[in-house]
Structures are given as C-alpha cells and as structure tokens.
Design a protein around this motif. Structure first.
Motif, PDB file in Angstrom:
ATOM      1  N   GLY A 121       6.840 -11.359   0.660  1.00 47.31           N
ATOM      2  CA  GLY A 121       6.973  -9.993   1.172  1.00 47.31           C
ATOM      3  C   GLY A 121       6.978  -9.873   2.676  1.00 47.31           C
ATOM      4  N   ALA A 122       6.729 -10.960   3.398  1.00 45.58           N
ATOM      5  CA  ALA A 122       6.571 -10.872   4.854  1.00 45.58           C
ATOM      6  C   ALA A 122       7.858 -10.457   5.556  1.00 45.58           C
ATOM      7  CB  ALA A 122       6.078 -12.206   5.409  1.00 45.58           C
ATOM      8  N   ILE A 123       8.985 -11.039   5.152  1.00 48.67           N
ATOM      9  CA  ILE A 123      10.258 -10.685   5.786  1.00 48.67           C
ATOM     10  C   ILE A 123      10.702  -9.307   5.335  1.00 48.67           C
ATOM     11  CG2 ILE A 123      12.680 -11.322   6.041  1.00 48.67           C
ATOM     12  CD1 ILE A 123      11.852 -14.236   5.690  1.00 48.67           C
ATOM     13  N   ALA A 124      10.603  -9.044   4.038  1.00 50.63           N
ATOM     14  CA  ALA A 124      11.021  -7.751   3.495  1.00 50.63           C
ATOM     15  C   ALA A 124      10.272  -6.597   4.151  1.00 50.63           C
ATOM     16  CB  ALA A 124      10.799  -7.727   1.992  1.00 50.63           C
TER      17      ALA A 124
ATOM     18  N   PHE B 203       4.387  -4.957  -4.503  1.00 63.34           N
ATOM     19  CA  PHE B 203       2.982  -4.843  -4.108  1.00 63.34           C
ATOM     20  C   PHE B 203       2.731  -5.710  -2.876  1.00 63.34           C
ATOM     21  CE2 PHE B 203      -1.638  -5.438  -5.917  1.00 63.34           C
ATOM     22  CZ  PHE B 203      -2.156  -4.784  -4.816  1.00 63.34           C
ATOM     23  N   GLN B 204       3.239  -6.940  -2.920  1.00 64.31           N
ATOM     24  CA  GLN B 204       3.083  -7.841  -1.781  1.00 64.31           C
ATOM     25  C   GLN B 204       3.728  -7.257  -0.521  1.00 64.31           C
ATOM     26  OE1 GLN B 204       5.094 -11.045  -3.681  1.00 64.31           O
ATOM     27  NE2 GLN B 204       3.274 -11.839  -4.724  1.00 64.31           N
ATOM     28  N   ILE B 205       4.909  -6.664  -0.686  1.00 56.84           N
ATOM     29  CA  ILE B 205       5.621  -6.065   0.444  1.00 56.84           C
ATOM     30  C   ILE B 205       4.832  -4.896   1.027  1.00 56.84           C
ATOM     31  CG2 ILE B 205       7.701  -4.784   1.114  1.00 56.84           C
ATOM     32  CD1 ILE B 205       9.205  -6.471  -1.028  1.00 56.84           C
ATOM     33  N   LEU B 206       4.269  -4.053   0.175  1.00 57.80           N
ATOM     34  CA  LEU B 206       3.485  -2.909   0.659  1.00 57.80           C
ATOM     35  C   LEU B 206       2.257  -3.373   1.443  1.00 57.80           C
ATOM     36  CD1 LEU B 206       3.623  -0.440  -2.377  1.00 57.80           C
ATOM     37  CD2 LEU B 206       4.989  -0.391  -0.284  1.00 57.80           C
TER      38      LEU B 206
ATOM     39  N   ALA C  39       3.463  -4.682   4.766  1.00 58.55           N
ATOM     40  CA  ALA C  39       3.927  -3.585   5.618  1.00 58.55           C
ATOM     41  C   ALA C  39       2.777  -2.725   6.124  1.00 58.55           C
ATOM     42  CB  ALA C  39       4.923  -2.717   4.854  1.00 58.55           C
ATOM     43  N   GLY C  40       1.558  -3.000   5.670  1.00 62.40           N
ATOM     44  CA  GLY C  40       0.403  -2.230   6.108  1.00 62.40           C
ATOM     45  C   GLY C  40       0.228  -0.911   5.388  1.00 62.40           C
ATOM     46  N   LEU C  41       0.976  -0.704   4.315  1.00 63.03           N
ATOM     47  CA  LEU C  41       0.831   0.536   3.547  1.00 63.03           C
ATOM     48  C   LEU C  41      -0.321   0.462   2.559  1.00 63.03           C
ATOM     49  CD1 LEU C  41       4.586   1.414   2.867  1.00 63.03           C
ATOM     50  CD2 LEU C  41       3.049   2.397   4.567  1.00 63.03           C
ATOM     51  N   LEU C  42      -0.773  -0.755   2.264  1.00 63.37           N
ATOM     52  CA  LEU C  42      -1.928  -0.973   1.402  1.00 63.37           C
ATOM     53  C   LEU C  42      -2.810  -2.046   2.027  1.00 63.37           C
ATOM     54  CD1 LEU C  42      -0.305  -0.996  -2.166  1.00 63.37           C
ATOM     55  CD2 LEU C  42      -1.772   0.792  -1.206  1.00 63.37           C
TER      56      LEU C  42
ATOM     57  N   LEU D   4       0.815  -2.680  -7.730  1.00 63.06           N
ATOM     58  CA  LEU D   4       0.214  -3.408  -8.844  1.00 63.06           C
ATOM     59  C   LEU D   4       1.044  -4.636  -9.167  1.00 63.06           C
ATOM     60  CD1 LEU D   4       0.822  -1.717 -12.292  1.00 63.06           C
ATOM     61  CD2 LEU D   4       1.999  -0.947 -10.268  1.00 63.06           C
ATOM     62  N   MET D   5       0.374  -5.690  -9.618  1.00 56.92           N
ATOM     63  CA  MET D   5       1.057  -6.936  -9.928  1.00 56.92           C
ATOM     64  C   MET D   5       1.765  -6.902 -11.281  1.00 56.92           C
ATOM     65  SD  MET D   5       1.062  -8.782  -7.339  1.00 56.92           S
ATOM     66  CE  MET D   5       1.924 -10.151  -8.126  1.00 56.92           C
ATOM     67  N   PRO D   6       1.204  -6.349 -12.345  1.00 53.39           N
ATOM     68  CA  PRO D   6       1.899  -6.331 -13.640  1.00 53.39           C
ATOM     69  C   PRO D   6       3.180  -5.499 -13.596  1.00 53.39           C
ATOM     70  CG  PRO D   6      -0.451  -5.952 -13.918  1.00 53.39           C
ATOM     71  CD  PRO D   6      -0.172  -5.840 -12.450  1.00 53.39           C
ATOM     72  N   HIS D   7       4.009  -5.683 -14.610  1.00 56.62           N
ATOM     73  CA  HIS D   7       5.326  -5.038 -14.690  1.00 56.62           C
ATOM     74  C   HIS D   7       5.347  -3.959 -15.774  1.00 56.62           C
ATOM     75  CE1 HIS D   7       7.721  -7.669 -12.008  1.00 56.62           C
ATOM     76  NE2 HIS D   7       6.831  -8.587 -12.353  1.00 56.62           N
ATOM     77  N   PRO D   8       4.959  -2.724 -15.454  1.00 56.82           N
ATOM     78  CA  PRO D   8       4.967  -1.665 -16.469  1.00 56.82           C
ATOM     79  C   PRO D   8       6.362  -1.319 -16.955  1.00 56.82           C
ATOM     80  CG  PRO D   8       4.611  -0.722 -14.298  1.00 56.82           C
ATOM     81  CD  PRO D   8       4.518  -2.217 -14.140  1.00 56.82           C
TER      82      PRO D   8
END
Length: 227
Positions: free
Chosen positions: A60-63, A89-92, A95-98, A193-197
């Motif tokens: 998620g670092a580049i995204a 989730f990793q991207i958020l 990005a500092g959103l979480l 969240l990590m799971p895929h709803p």
C-alpha cells in the motif's frame, strides 16, 4: 445510493467489489483511476483488495501516494464514507487515514481461508445491520494482515470504540494484536478491514454474512443475514 471503486495497478478484487455493490445497491458504482484528482459525488468510496503496485516497498505504500488517494482523503475529510478492504486497509493506513500498520502474518505465509468475526462495535456507519457481539463468517486472503499499533495508539482506539471487527473463536489468521480485524477513524466514516465481505453476500457464495457492511454503509437498512 451512489458508490465509487478506486482502481489501482495490481488490484485484483475490484471486479468482485463492483459486482457486490451492483447487486446490493441496484446500480453499478463509478470507477476512478489512480491518476484521477476528483471523485464524483457519491455516498461510499471503496478501495478494494489485491496487490497494488506489486506490494513493492511496503503493502500500500506506493498506492497511498497516488493522486486519487489525495482525492479520497479530501472526500473523507468532507464526511463521505470510505471503506478499505485487505490491500485497501493497508493503503488507508499508509495514507494516514487510519492509525497503525499491517505487518507480515506471523506464519510468514499467505493465508486464504474462512474466519469468524465478532462485531465489536455495532453502533457504526458500517455495522448497523448487525447486533453487538454478533459472530459472522468472512473469507480472508492476505500475506500482510497482522495489525499492529503502539501501546498509546492501541489504548486510544480501544477506548474510543474504533475497533469494529475482531477475529473470533480462535480464527485469528495472522497474529493481529488484540485479534483486530477492522478499525475505523475517530470520526467514524473511514473503515479498514482485512477480510473480504464482498465474497460472502449471497447464497451462491455460501452465505450473506458480509452483505450487512455494504447495506449499512449505503443506508439500505438491515436484513436478516443467512447462516
């Protein structure tokens, strides 16, 4: 209710997410590309899962530094609901959103299986279709889902009720601290969240436990979930 799905190089769950949103809301979401600097007026923005930019540097670092994520951050600041699933989730977090970070699974192996989740906070914009403490099923598929935060951050998010989902009944697949599977920001309009709803929303999937997240976020009201 209108929704948007963010498209980034390397994501592979965007089609699943688009299909789920179309089925649940009755209309296809708009899609926005990595170079887009504006997002249309929608009620929900989703950053789906996959391996954005090949997970180079960190997941998620580049995204997180793509132009579209600045637009997502602006929309989140304006109060729009934002959902990040798995790589999203990793991207958020990047990005500092979480708060916090997603690290390698303690097994150091990719995990793909079904887990059980406890709804740790049912009084959120994303969980109104569920009851407090309800146990639901959800698939996971990740290599870096081990949620971690420093002691001060962990105390804060636990105290604020920002932990929305926890792995339940001994099904924690990655070693995440406090069994954390999903968290939201302090304002309550950004959830990761990590799971895929999106992969458990109809009988053809073997159940519809994940459907409530989308119905809640889109304001469609709660429905009885399939066992």
């Amino acid at each position: 209710m209108k929704s948007a799905v963010v498209l980034l190089p390397g994501l592979n769950r965007d089609r699943d997410m688009i299909a789920a949103l179309t089925k649940i809301s009755g209309q296809a979401p708009v899609t926005v590309w990595q170079t887009d600097t504006e997002i249309p007026d929608v009620d929900l923005i989703i950053v789906p899962g996959g391996f954005s930019f090949g997970d180079y540097l960190r997941c998620g670092a580049i995204a997180a530094r793509s132009p579209v994520m600045r637009a997502v951050a602006a929309r989140a600041e304006a109060g729009v609901a934002v959902l990040g699933v798995c790589n999203g989730f990793q991207i958020l977090c990047e990005a500092g959103l979480l708060p916090g970070a997603l690290m390698r699974n303690t097994s150091l192996k990719f995990v793909c299986r079904e887990v059980k989740l406890e709804v740790a906070n049912a009084a959120t914009r994303f969980t109104s279709a569920y009851s407090q403490g309800q146990i639901i099923r959800s698939p996971v598929a990740h290599h870096d889902g081990n949620y971690f935060a420093d002691a001060e951050t962990l105390e804060r998010i636990e105290g604020n009720g920002q932990v929305v989902f926890r792995y339940a009944e001994g099904t924690n697949p990655n070693g995440a601290i406090n069994d954390i599977a999903g968290i939201m920001n302090e304002r309550g309009n950004v959830l990761g969240l990590m799971p895929h709803p999106e992969n458990l929303i109809e009988p053809e999937h073997g159940g519809s436990d994940g459907r409530g997240i989308f119905e809640s976020a889109l304001g469609l009201g709660s429905r009885e979930l399939a066992a």
